[in-house]
Motif scaffolding. Structure first.
Motif, PDB file in Angstrom:
ATOM      1  N   ASN A 108       0.847  -1.195   0.000  1.00 42.14           N
ATOM      2  CA  ASN A 108       0.000   0.000   0.000  1.00 42.14           C
ATOM      3  C   ASN A 108       0.876   1.236   0.000  1.00 42.14           C
ATOM      4  OD1 ASN A 108      -2.483  -1.118  -0.056  1.00 42.14           O
ATOM      5  ND2 ASN A 108      -2.854  -0.985   2.156  1.00 42.14           N
ATOM      6  N   LYS A 109       0.616   2.149  -0.884  1.00 39.98           N
ATOM      7  CA  LYS A 109       1.346   3.425  -0.910  1.00 39.98           C
ATOM      8  C   LYS A 109       2.862   3.225  -0.796  1.00 39.98           C
ATOM      9  CE  LYS A 109      -2.408   6.019   1.144  1.00 39.98           C
ATOM     10  NZ  LYS A 109      -2.904   6.506   2.391  1.00 39.98           N
ATOM     11  N   ASP A 110       3.424   2.394  -1.599  1.00 33.42           N
ATOM     12  CA  ASP A 110       4.883   2.163  -1.662  1.00 33.42           C
ATOM     13  C   ASP A 110       5.479   1.486  -0.440  1.00 33.42           C
ATOM     14  OD1 ASP A 110       4.655   3.584  -3.944  1.00 33.42           O
ATOM     15  OD2 ASP A 110       5.398   5.476  -3.095  1.00 33.42           O
ATOM     16  N   LYS A 111       4.677   1.199   0.565  1.00 35.64           N
ATOM     17  CA  LYS A 111       5.290   0.683   1.799  1.00 35.64           C
ATOM     18  C   LYS A 111       4.520  -0.495   2.390  1.00 35.64           C
ATOM     19  CE  LYS A 111       7.834   4.550   3.545  1.00 35.64           C
ATOM     20  NZ  LYS A 111       7.825   5.781   4.263  1.00 35.64           N
ATOM     21  N   ILE A 112       5.259  -1.329   3.105  1.00 36.40           N
ATOM     22  CA  ILE A 112       4.571  -2.303   3.954  1.00 36.40           C
ATOM     23  C   ILE A 112       4.742  -1.801   5.386  1.00 36.40           C
ATOM     24  CG2 ILE A 112       4.855  -4.362   2.510  1.00 36.40           C
ATOM     25  CD1 ILE A 112       7.018  -4.829   5.074  1.00 36.40           C
ATOM     26  N   LYS A 113       3.839  -2.249   6.259  1.00 33.68           N
ATOM     27  CA  LYS A 113       3.963  -1.842   7.653  1.00 33.68           C
ATOM     28  C   LYS A 113       4.060  -3.079   8.543  1.00 33.68           C
ATOM     29  CE  LYS A 113       1.926   2.682   8.105  1.00 33.68           C
ATOM     30  NZ  LYS A 113       0.674   3.398   8.232  1.00 33.68           N
ATOM     31  N   VAL A 114       5.021  -3.043   9.482  1.00 36.13           N
ATOM     32  CA  VAL A 114       5.088  -4.117  10.478  1.00 36.13           C
ATOM     33  C   VAL A 114       4.540  -3.506  11.762  1.00 36.13           C
ATOM     34  CG1 VAL A 114       6.584  -5.735  11.694  1.00 36.13           C
ATOM     35  CG2 VAL A 114       7.140  -5.091   9.365  1.00 36.13           C
ATOM     36  N   VAL A 115       3.385  -3.971  12.191  1.00 35.69           N
ATOM     37  CA  VAL A 115       2.695  -3.289  13.293  1.00 35.69           C
ATOM     38  C   VAL A 115       2.622  -4.141  14.556  1.00 35.69           C
ATOM     39  CG1 VAL A 115       1.270  -1.950  11.691  1.00 35.69           C
ATOM     40  CG2 VAL A 115       0.428  -4.121  12.596  1.00 35.69           C
ATOM     41  N   GLN A 116       2.247  -3.475  15.632  1.00 32.50           N
ATOM     42  CA  GLN A 116       2.049  -4.179  16.896  1.00 32.50           C
ATOM     43  C   GLN A 116       0.642  -4.750  16.887  1.00 32.50           C
ATOM     44  OE1 GLN A 116       2.750  -1.580  20.178  1.00 32.50           O
ATOM     45  NE2 GLN A 116       2.618  -3.204  21.688  1.00 32.50           N
ATOM     46  N   GLY A 117       0.501  -5.938  16.365  1.00 36.17           N
ATOM     47  CA  GLY A 117      -0.837  -6.545  16.265  1.00 36.17           C
ATOM     48  C   GLY A 117      -1.025  -7.566  17.356  1.00 36.17           C
TER      49      GLY A 117
END
Lengths: 200, 201
Positions: free
Chosen positions: A147-156
């Motif tokens: 998404n939008k050039d980036k991946i996100k590694v989140v606190q899930g």
């Protein structure tokens, strides 16, 4: 010679160091080929895993050759056709909490979807940051749309986010810094792959 | 033969390096979240401790007093690097998951402690035995801690799933602080056993 004299101490220290280093060098020479062969095969297995092929012990080199039409991996971008899709494979590396993480990323040719990633080496804490090697973590990247050039590694939840349309993966509980570093290095790699593709 | 038996008992229980001498604590905290890693790590310590003791004892008459400890460290490093090279070549998967910890055996006070306290003043063969049994004393305590940590932290033993499906793993068990608490409890229980034995005498 007096045992506590300077000369004796120096000669003794030299002799014992020489003997020990000699045997170390010998062990190193004897095991060198095994270690480098193992390293090479491990890297090939990582590439195969990143593109979604299960590596078979002892046959990894043949498997690699038939998929990539290359004898051995190179540092350049490698291409392959898998299930009718063109795939680009590249090595990535970056600084994490304790040291450098080296890995493999495979992307579809449009550079919008990650085919898969794998980790070759790292120095993260075993059981914490070291879990970036675990299947549940790596599996989250398979088929992930950016998404939008980036991946996100989140606190899930920490159990894994397998929705491949949101560009989001779960980080590792208790290893925030390692998780964040992975996010940064993968986004950098995507950016540089896109720049290279744009220049072509 | 009785002397060997006495050393065995001493190192495994009466004067155990971990819960009596409180040595080797760093590695106890670090590697005990997996039984496989703990096993390989402690076997390496048995090997290094035994051979270091043997070597130090064999050449003790030649070592000048003022560089005694430097030479001991040199010998320990030698055996540790040998173990590291062999693991890399023959057990690469384990070598990878142990990461930097094998190299850190060099800093394990147990090995230096035994070389200084035992090998310096005893014959080679009995020093070898002392090193091996000290390693085993260290091994069984760490294996016991790793058993608890892996079982609750990952729900598995030696990587084989033991806990039923849906078991909520305890993340704290994977992290170093849990080893700290478990070790504390182990020391407490063992000291209690020792005290009650002594008082019943």
């Amino acid at each position: 010679m007096e045992k506590n004299s300077m000369t004796y101490t120096a000669v003794f220290s030299f002799v014992i160091t020489f003997i020990l280093v000699f045997f170390l060098a010998l062990t190193h020479i004897v095991t060198k080929n095994r270690v480098s062969e193992y390293k090479r095969n491990y890297e090939i297995s990582s590439i195969l895993k990143a593109v979604g092929i299960k590596p078979k012990d002892r046959e990894v080199q043949e498997q690699f050759k038939s998929v990539f039409n290359l004898e051995l991996p190179t540092d350049e971008i490698m291409t392959a056709k898998i299930d009718g899709k063109d795939i680009l494979v590249s090595k990535f590396s970056g600084k994490a909490l304790w040291g450098t993480v080296n890995g493999i990323i495979a992307m579809e040719k449009n550079l919008k979807t990650i085919k898969g990633i794998d980790i070759i080496s790292h120095n993260e804490t075993p059981g914490l940051g070291g879990r970036i090697e675990e299947e549940w973590f790596l599996k989250q990247f398979q088929g992930e749309t950016i998404n939008k050039d980036k991946i996100k590694v989140v606190q899930g939840s920490g159990d894994g986010n397998y929705n491949s349309n949101d560009g989001i993966v779960d980080g590792i509980v208790g290893a925030t810094r390692t998780s964040h570093s992975i996010e940064v290095m993968i986004n950098q790699k995507i950016k540089s792959l896109r720049e290279e593709a744009g220049n072509e | 033969m009785n002397k060997y038996k006495g050393i065995f008992r001493e190192n495994l229980w009466d004067n155990n390096p971990v819960f009596v001498q409180i040595l080797g604590i760093c590695s106890t905290l670090a590697v005990t979240n997996s039984l496989t890693n703990t096993f390989i790590m402690t076997v390496s310590v048995v090997f290094v401790a035994g051979l270091t003791n043997f070597t130090v004892s064999s050449i003790k008459h030649l070592i000048p007093g003022k560089v005694r400890m430097i030479i001991q460290t040199l010998i320990i490093s030698f055996f540790v690097i040998i173990v590291d090279l062999l693991l890399r070549a023959y057990l690469p998967a384990i070598s990878k998951s142990l990461g930097p910890y094998v190299g850190l055996i060099i800093t394990n006070c147990i090995i230096m402690g035994r070389a200084e306290a035992f090998a310096q003043s005893n014959k080679p063969l009995i020093s070898l035995w002392d090193g091996i049994t000290t390693g085993i004393g260290y091994m069984w305590v760490l294996m016991a801690i790793a058993f608890i940590r892996e079982l609750f932290g990952f729900g598995s033993l030696f990587g084989i799933q033991i806990m039923p499906e849906g078991f909520q793993t305890w993340t704290i068990m994977i992290m170093a602080p849990s080893a700290f608490f478990i070790l504390g409890v182990v020391i407490w229980i063992i000291n209690n056993i020792k005290l009650s034995k002594e008082s019943s005498k």
